[in-house]
Design a protein around this motif. Structure first.
Motif, PDB file in Angstrom:
ATOM      1  N   ASP A 336       0.864  -1.177   0.000  1.00  0.00           N
ATOM      2  CA  ASP A 336       0.000   0.000   0.000  1.00  0.00           C
ATOM      3  C   ASP A 336       0.902   1.229   0.000  1.00  0.00           C
ATOM      4  N   LEU A 337       0.817   2.031  -1.059  1.00  0.00           N
ATOM      5  CA  LEU A 337       1.701   3.184  -1.234  1.00  0.00           C
ATOM      6  C   LEU A 337       0.894   4.467  -1.329  1.00  0.00           C
ATOM      7  N   GLN A 338       1.525   5.563  -0.948  1.00  0.00           N
ATOM      8  CA  GLN A 338       0.957   6.897  -1.157  1.00  0.00           C
ATOM      9  C   GLN A 338       1.527   7.436  -2.462  1.00  0.00           C
ATOM     10  N   ILE A 339       0.698   7.569  -3.477  1.00  0.00           N
ATOM     11  CA  ILE A 339       1.152   8.043  -4.784  1.00  0.00           C
ATOM     12  C   ILE A 339       0.312   9.251  -5.171  1.00  0.00           C
ATOM     13  N   ASP A 340       0.972  10.342  -5.467  1.00  0.00           N
ATOM     14  CA  ASP A 340       0.292  11.605  -5.783  1.00  0.00           C
ATOM     15  C   ASP A 340      -0.696  11.987  -4.687  1.00  0.00           C
ATOM     16  N   GLY A 341      -0.295  11.740  -3.433  1.00  0.00           N
ATOM     17  CA  GLY A 341      -1.109  12.125  -2.292  1.00  0.00           C
ATOM     18  C   GLY A 341      -2.287  11.226  -2.005  1.00  0.00           C
ATOM     19  N   LYS A 342      -2.397  10.094  -2.716  1.00  0.00           N
ATOM     20  CA  LYS A 342      -3.525   9.189  -2.533  1.00  0.00           C
ATOM     21  C   LYS A 342      -3.030   7.788  -2.189  1.00  0.00           C
ATOM     22  N   PRO A 343      -3.757   7.078  -1.307  1.00  0.00           N
ATOM     23  CA  PRO A 343      -3.370   5.687  -1.004  1.00  0.00           C
ATOM     24  C   PRO A 343      -3.703   4.790  -2.197  1.00  0.00           C
ATOM     25  N   ARG A 344      -2.749   3.953  -2.602  1.00  0.00           N
ATOM     26  CA  ARG A 344      -2.966   3.024  -3.706  1.00  0.00           C
ATOM     27  C   ARG A 344      -2.567   1.625  -3.276  1.00  0.00           C
ATOM     28  N   LYS A 345      -3.432   0.655  -3.593  1.00  0.00           N
ATOM     29  CA  LYS A 345      -3.107  -0.759  -3.394  1.00  0.00           C
ATOM     30  C   LYS A 345      -2.428  -1.235  -4.675  1.00  0.00           C
ATOM     31  N   VAL A 346      -1.151  -1.593  -4.568  1.00  0.00           N
ATOM     32  CA  VAL A 346      -0.370  -1.827  -5.773  1.00  0.00           C
ATOM     33  C   VAL A 346       0.261  -3.204  -5.796  1.00  0.00           C
ATOM     34  N   LEU A 347       0.644  -3.612  -7.014  1.00  0.00           N
ATOM     35  CA  LEU A 347       1.585  -4.694  -7.246  1.00  0.00           C
ATOM     36  C   LEU A 347       2.871  -4.076  -7.760  1.00  0.00           C
ATOM     37  N   MET A 348       4.000  -4.665  -7.367  1.00  0.00           N
ATOM     38  CA  MET A 348       5.292  -4.206  -7.857  1.00  0.00           C
ATOM     39  C   MET A 348       6.044  -5.391  -8.451  1.00  0.00           C
ATOM     40  N   GLN A 349       6.702  -5.151  -9.582  1.00  0.00           N
ATOM     41  CA  GLN A 349       7.523  -6.191 -10.188  1.00  0.00           C
ATOM     42  C   GLN A 349       8.669  -5.560 -10.965  1.00  0.00           C
ATOM     43  N   ALA A 350       9.830  -6.205 -10.904  1.00  0.00           N
ATOM     44  CA  ALA A 350      10.984  -5.822 -11.726  1.00  0.00           C
ATOM     45  C   ALA A 350      11.345  -7.036 -12.575  1.00  0.00           C
ATOM     46  N   PRO A 351      10.717  -7.202 -13.749  1.00  0.00           N
ATOM     47  CA  PRO A 351      10.965  -8.382 -14.570  1.00  0.00           C
ATOM     48  C   PRO A 351      12.275  -8.267 -15.350  1.00  0.00           C
TER      49      PRO A 351
END
Length: 697
Positions: A336-351
């Protein structure tokens, strides 16, 4: 005696401690009864530790002030020079580990005593279909069961106390050269597993099975099959009509198309979605696969499926029309990240393709991506987040230099994320590779099928010249990445590709195995090296930490091998090493490893007597049939064939055609090669040995 006026603080601390103890007791009870509950702080029951797959431990006993006192508590010799890539798991005083060919061992996690060993007796010829050795990247557990997935496609539930099988399910047949090298994942009442084989030609799928019985719950194919056969009768049928529109030609299904999910599969219990990272296409060359057209869904993508039914929810494709052996099977982490001032539920990947991606995990919406190494394939992203491919990397019969190379800027080595620092940690690799088409290539089931050429004649000379450019940019790091700012927070340069998986703790320590043949701890905020232990082999696997009887332990497999070793050895830099070991550390540990044995001298090659035509024929056959295990240009791999002994040379035909070394994983190739083919390959290897004899590597 403490003055009365100071006691409220003490009482508050005691109450807080009691509350913490109560919460841990509740968590323990909840974990036992609720398969979706988070694990206790001292446990590590799955490869990613919990459903977020952050590889983040809340333990803090080992910290920057005392990590220098870490010592070896115990170790176990694993009696193999094969790569050991598994993340061990831990629960309730027992450490579970899995070796090549899926031999599974349970240990007393305090003393290292072996409690039981289970060998599923995987046929050794299955090693032929495992592109990068017969490895396993991990195992799973649920209740009283330890779950393993074998190279030959069996899903087996073992009694965690005795190691005896409870149930066994076969997950694939013999229609394609499938194998399994990834860890199974337990999500609630299901165990989900993919498969490997994309370099040989497979049709990728992911499937879920009942955790209590092993019965299949659903199956989702990731590429379309032969349209003449009609629907598959599986969860993927609802999307195959529009998936098929992204493929062209009338033979793409002969080799399955690829997209096999050979490693990372993740889950969000709140959304009840399963996230599937898919592999490369097969054959690699889109020219031969799909008339040089189309996105070829779902190769190199993340596909979200409804956990109960396996039905499609959304997808994001990192590389439309993938043809560089890039995969999207690297760690998929939820946060869960704060992006552009908003909470976002995200997936992260570095393929593999060199970018770090952040996606909305509910909808698949593209949020951001940025390159963490030099790359030349991507010209940006459109307003919907679709990558804009630089057409200059679409290779033909003339070679093209593409960055990164097929080893990937970040491969399967586990990534970690710390919610304390807000940083992701992963080994990164800057590289390039020269691609070209093989003239008149024909699909050949059950063998390596890239469609790549340029391994002989004048094109080889062009290839080698371009590779000199690629070699100039080659670097490796441990990278700490800010997923909000999409930039590196810090990097630690490491000597070679193949640095291992990462985990991070709440005391802001990052642990990683390195190709310096060490296991090391770094400051999670600055990258400063705080501790390093010589391991006598590069630990490529992901490590773990656990708490037992009030002491925090750290465990990792040190077993150099697999794809990392093949790519690194292909540069001609052999690593003298010990056999693989499981290493377990604690504060004040005093065990010592025995001295490393001397490396045997490389024997002189036999004289070269073959014609140039025979050698060129052998070069092409080697590239098609052998290079996937024994390295491009016969350098490195599972066994460097330039370094064969006189005895091995004398038995070469028996080994290749009769399966003389089947027990070592070298099956007979009599179904693919004739005697004259084997002789041509042998002549090519003798030529390569003579070319490189006496060089300093």
């Amino acid at each position: 005696m403490t003055p009365l006026r100071h006691r409220p603080a003490a009482w508050l601390g005691a109450l807080a401690a009691l509350a913490s103890l109560a919460s841990l007791t509740f968590a323990s009870t909840a974990a036992a009864s609720d398969p979706l509950a988070a694990p206790e702080a001292g446990e590590w029951p799955s490869d990613g530790r919990d459903y977020s797959a952050q590889r983040y431990s809340p333990l803090t006993q080992i910290d920057a002030s005392n990590v220098s006192k870490l010592g070896l508590a115990w170790y176990d010799d694993l009696d193999t020079y094969r790569g050991v890539e598994a993340t061990p798991i831990y629960s309730d005083g027992v450490l579970y580990n899995i070796l090549p060919f899926n031999v599974t061992i349970a240990y007393d996690a305090k003393t290292g005593e072996r409690l039981w060993t289970y060998d599923p007796q995987v046929p050794r010829e299955m090693a032929r279909y495992a592109c990068c050795e017969p490895v396993s990247r991990g195992l799973a557990m649920s209740g009283n069961k330890v779950i393993i997935a074998t190279l030959d496609g069996r899903l087996i539930a073992l009694d965690k106390t005795s190691g005896k099988p409870i149930w066994t399910t076969q997950t694939f047949g013999k229609e394609f050269p499938y194998s399994i090298t990834g860890a199974p994942r337990v999500f609630g009442d299901k165990v989900v597993v993919g498969q490997s084989g994309g370099d040989f030609g497979v049709r990728g799928f992911v499937a879920a099975y009942d955790i209590e019985t092993g019965a299949k719950k659903w199956k989702f194919f990731l590429t379309p099959g032969n349209p003449a056969n009609g629907p598959d009768g599986e969860a993927s049928d609802g999307v195959m009509s529009w998936v098929r529109e992204t493929w062209f030609g009338n033979k793409y299904w002969e080799l399955g198309g690829g997209a096999n999910p050979w490693d990372s599969i993740a889950y969000d219990p709140e959304l009840n979605l399963v996230y599937v990272g898919t592999g490369n296409s097969t054959p690699h060359a889109r020219f031969y696969r799909s008339e040089n057209k189309g996105d070829n869904l779902f190769v190199c993508s993340i596909v979200a499926l409804k956990a109960d039914t396996g039905e499609y929810a959304w997808h994001y494709q990192m590389n439309p029309g993938e043809e560089w052996d890039w995969t999207c099977t690297a760690s998929i982490i939820s946060a869960d990240l704060q992006i552009d001032g908003k909470p976002r539920k995200v997936l992260m990947q570095a393929p593999k393709n060199g970018f770090f991606y952040v996606l909305d995990r509910k909808t698949g919406e593209f949020i951001s991506a940025a390159a963490h190494v030099i790359q030349n394939w991507n010209a940006g992203f459109d307003d919907k987040g679709r990558p804009i491919v630089n057409e200059a990397v679409r290779y033909g019969f003339d070679p093209k230099l593409v960055m990164p190379g097929p080893g990937g800027a970040h491969n399967w080595f586990p990534m970690a994320y710390s919610p304390r620092t807000g940083l992701a940690y992963f080994p990164s690799y800057q590289s390039g590779f020269v691609y070209a088409l093989q003239p008149d290539w024909k699909p050949q089931p059950m063998r390596s099928n890239s469609g790549w050429g340029g391994f002989s004649g004048p094109v080889l000379q062009q290839r080698m010249k371009l590779m000199e450019e690629a070699n100039k940019i080659e670097k490796a790091w441990l990278t700490a990445w800010d997923p909000v700012k999409q930039q590196a927070a810090w990097q630690v340069e490491l000597p070679r590709h193949g640095n291992g998986g990462v985990f991070v703790t709440a005391s802001d320590l990052v642990f990683e195995g390195t190709t310096k043949q060490t296991f090391a701890a770094f400051d999670a905020r600055t990258g400063k090296t705080l501790w390093e232990f010589p391991t006598q082999s590069a630990p490529v696997a992901g490590g773990i930490t656990y708490m037992l009887d009030g002491e925090q332990y750290v465990a990792v497999n040190a077993g150099w091998g697999g794809g990392a070793a093949q790519i690194e050895q292909s540069s001609g830099t052999e690593l003298p090493r010990a056999k693989a070991r499981l290493l377990v550390f604690k504060l004040g540990g005093t065990k010592q490893l025995p001295p490393l044995a001397a490396t045997a001298a490389v024997p002189p090659p036999p004289p070269l007597r073959a014609s140039e035509a025979q050698i060129q024929a052998g070069a092409q056959l080697f590239a098609q049939t052998c290079a996937v295990c024994h390295g491009q240009n016969a350098i490195g791999g599972v066994k460097d064939l330039r370094h064969m002994t006189a005895d091995t040379h004398s038995k070469f035909n028996q080994i290749v055609l009769e399966g003389l070394y089947l027990d070592k994983g070298m099956a007979s190739f009599a179904d693919l090669l004739k005697k004259e083919d084997v002789e041509a390959i042998h002549n090519y290897l003798i030529a390569r040995a003579n070319e490189d004899w006496g060089r300093s590597e």
